[in-house]
Scaffold this motif. Sequence first.
Motif, PDB file in Angstrom:
ATOM      1  N   ARG A  29       0.910  -1.294   0.004  1.00 17.37           N
ATOM      2  CA  ARG A  29       0.055  -0.005  -0.036  1.00 17.37           C
ATOM      3  C   ARG A  29       0.707   1.369  -0.118  1.00 17.37           C
ATOM      4  O   ARG A  29       1.859   1.422   0.567  1.00 17.37           O
ATOM      5  CB  ARG A  29      -0.970   0.094   1.321  1.00 17.37           C
ATOM      6  N   ARG A  44      -3.540   6.353   1.171  1.00 15.46           N
ATOM      7  CA  ARG A  44      -5.102   6.226   1.116  1.00 15.46           C
ATOM      8  C   ARG A  44      -5.544   6.891   0.366  1.00 15.46           C
ATOM      9  O   ARG A  44      -5.222   8.244   0.011  1.00 15.46           O
ATOM     10  CB  ARG A  44      -5.440   6.425   2.467  1.00 15.46           C
ATOM     11  N   THR A  71     -12.208   1.481   2.882  1.00 20.41           N
ATOM     12  CA  THR A  71     -10.998   2.335   2.525  1.00 20.41           C
ATOM     13  C   THR A  71     -10.500   1.894   0.939  1.00 20.41           C
ATOM     14  O   THR A  71     -10.198   0.787   0.933  1.00 20.41           O
ATOM     15  CB  THR A  71     -10.115   2.210   3.614  1.00 20.41           C
ATOM     16  N   VAL A  72     -10.138   2.769   0.386  1.00 18.86           N
ATOM     17  CA  VAL A  72      -9.486   2.423  -1.011  1.00 18.86           C
ATOM     18  C   VAL A  72      -7.961   3.040  -1.009  1.00 18.86           C
ATOM     19  O   VAL A  72      -7.922   4.282  -0.353  1.00 18.86           O
ATOM     20  CB  VAL A  72     -10.214   3.341  -2.189  1.00 18.86           C
ATOM     21  N   TRP A  73      -7.122   2.221  -1.366  1.00 23.62           N
ATOM     22  CA  TRP A  73      -5.865   2.414  -1.247  1.00 23.62           C
ATOM     23  C   TRP A  73      -5.076   2.399  -2.871  1.00 23.62           C
ATOM     24  O   TRP A  73      -5.501   1.554  -3.566  1.00 23.62           O
ATOM     25  CB  TRP A  73      -5.131   1.338  -0.458  1.00 23.62           C
ATOM     26  N   GLU A  74      -4.107   3.370  -2.852  1.00 27.39           N
ATOM     27  CA  GLU A  74      -3.328   2.974  -3.861  1.00 27.39           C
ATOM     28  C   GLU A  74      -2.411   1.882  -3.718  1.00 27.39           C
ATOM     29  O   GLU A  74      -1.621   2.316  -2.440  1.00 27.39           O
ATOM     30  CB  GLU A  74      -2.520   4.315  -4.391  1.00 27.39           C
ATOM     31  N   ALA A  81      -5.824  -0.016  -7.478  1.00 31.18           N
ATOM     32  CA  ALA A  81      -6.582   0.626  -6.381  1.00 31.18           C
ATOM     33  C   ALA A  81      -7.171  -0.668  -5.763  1.00 31.18           C
ATOM     34  O   ALA A  81      -7.722  -1.475  -6.243  1.00 31.18           O
ATOM     35  CB  ALA A  81      -7.869   1.337  -6.888  1.00 31.18           C
ATOM     36  N   LYS A  85      -9.470  -1.912  -2.480  1.00 31.47           N
ATOM     37  CA  LYS A  85     -10.752  -1.539  -1.781  1.00 31.47           C
ATOM     38  C   LYS A  85     -10.794  -2.429  -0.756  1.00 31.47           C
ATOM     39  O   LYS A  85     -11.336  -3.535  -1.130  1.00 31.47           O
ATOM     40  CB  LYS A  85     -11.906  -1.464  -2.882  1.00 31.47           C
ATOM     41  N   TYR A 116      -6.200   1.230 -11.191  1.00 33.72           N
ATOM     42  CA  TYR A 116      -5.776   2.563 -10.638  1.00 33.72           C
ATOM     43  C   TYR A 116      -5.967   3.412 -11.634  1.00 33.72           C
ATOM     44  O   TYR A 116      -5.355   3.680 -12.728  1.00 33.72           O
ATOM     45  CB  TYR A 116      -4.434   2.653 -10.105  1.00 33.72           C
ATOM     46  N   ASP A 169     -16.845   3.303  -8.632  1.00 36.00           N
ATOM     47  CA  ASP A 169     -17.797   2.619  -7.364  1.00 36.00           C
ATOM     48  C   ASP A 169     -19.247   2.018  -7.763  1.00 36.00           C
ATOM     49  O   ASP A 169     -20.120   2.841  -7.710  1.00 36.00           O
ATOM     50  CB  ASP A 169     -18.014   4.018  -6.665  1.00 36.00           C
TER      51      ASP A 169
END
Length: 583
Positions: free
Chosen positions: A313, A316, A324-327, A338, A340, A387, A449
Amino acid sequence: MESIASSLLSLAYRLFQPGLCPGDWAWATSMAGALIALFPVGTAVAVALMRKFTGNRYHGGALAALIALGLVGMFLIPWLLITGVSSVFRAVFRGDPAGLSPQEYSALQQQYCWVGPQDEYLGGKQNVYETLFYPSGDMLSYGYYLGGLVGLPLLVLLAVLLLARIAMRRGPKWPGRLLWVSFVLLVIASAGVESNTAVHLWLGFLPTTVLGVIPVALVGPPSWSTIEDSDRRPERLPEQRPQQPVRIDPREQQQQQTPPPPPPPPAKQYAPTSVAPAPEPPPEQPPGELAATPGPVPVPPGSAPAGSSRFRRVRRLGHGGFGTVWEAVDTQLGRTVALKIAHAPDRETEERMQREARALAALSHPNCVHVYDLVEEPDGLALVMEYLEGQPLAEIVDTAGPLDDVAAGRLWATMASALAAAHSKGVLHRDVKPSNVIIDPSGVAHLIDFGIARSRGDSKLTATGMMVGTPDYVAPETAAGAPASPASDAWQLAATVSYALTGQPPRGTRETPMAALMAAARAEPPTQLPRHSVHAKLLAASLDPQPRNRPTLNTVHREVEGWLARAGTSTDGPVTKLVPRQQ
């Protein structure tokens, strides 16, 4: 026809016969013209009613019916009645009652003001052609006849043009020519009518055709779904050639009668450590039907050891009530993704994650975010997605201001195409809003989403306390508790485009989310639409409180794409230019 015309004149005489100059029968003739004008108005109403069922289908029986209505209602019946009325007055002038009662016949002999006896005034003068091309009076009287025999028919023609235009709403305008051209033929063919009679007939014609706009407008245009069905080209079935008789050789017949070969052996069972061939994907569902299984669900790779993760990760990207969505970086494939991750990995959360994975896996559209995998992370179930480097549309409008018409048109066309592709796979988004549209650095919009998207197979799955959609951008019917539909997605997309053009939700902002939800449930009309935008009319139609009155997404895409083409651009251009963020 003369007997029908005399009955029409008798009815008009009973309805309207004031004893004023130029005479009771002159006014009764104007009333007869008003009654005759009901046929062209009725023709326009009939065309509008026909289009409620046929839409823009102008071939075969629909085209024949339109031609017949124009010729009969706009030309033939009015022409026969007009010439019949003129024939009655000429017969009375010659001394023939022509079907009128003795009282009516004697009333035609009376004199009024400067016109003299009414039978001579209405039946003993020149016809229209002679009056216009061979005038026998002074310039004042010629000007009077020029206004009555040319000016009045032109005004009636304008009213007929308006009737045809209203009857042809939401469609091409060329079929309206079948109506007003027939009326032009009526004016030309009436050149043999007595000139004074023609003036009074056109005087009655004019108010009826003008007021006829009201019933034609009340019929309303055809629904957008009817137009969509009529614009869709019928599928051509393959031609079936007649079967030719086949001669069977006795030896071949004997071979056919032999027992069939034994069934093939069962498929090879692979060991747990072997890699089995991937199963074939399920067939696509027909367009417009919600699929029970919209696509294959990516399964987590079971080879990863417990407590470890293949995704590193980086930062955020977003945080909400669901997850929570992370790069992140996929350490095995070396690409940025991405990630999630759900907050509470209970059964309901897992079902929702699987639902979003199914929804995205079923789609293959350049403007929809792509899903790669569904994996188990140490802190919960995670959805691995494409992403997208860029900014949400809400952030762009908030910082840089509203978009122009070209940029908004490109946004609307691309997002309508993406949602239409999702609907064709049986997937509803149900939460289209500015924050769920990402604009990449090249200016291309992407829809993200699908967390509350659903298909037919999971329509009963709900989350406790979860509100379907964002209050400022929720459709009226879904806010009132009705099930979501493609029309509700179309409403939310139109609300998003309206925000892109104005910087405000279409119903304005409310103090609390509950107030916004109540305004949506009451179907309060939009107050923040872009009034000066070229898209204002289509936006108003797309934000109609009744789902059946809204244009479909395919119709929106076609209309906006056509406007962009006429403006000298296309949907391939950027929505807006972005400067990549500094790392």
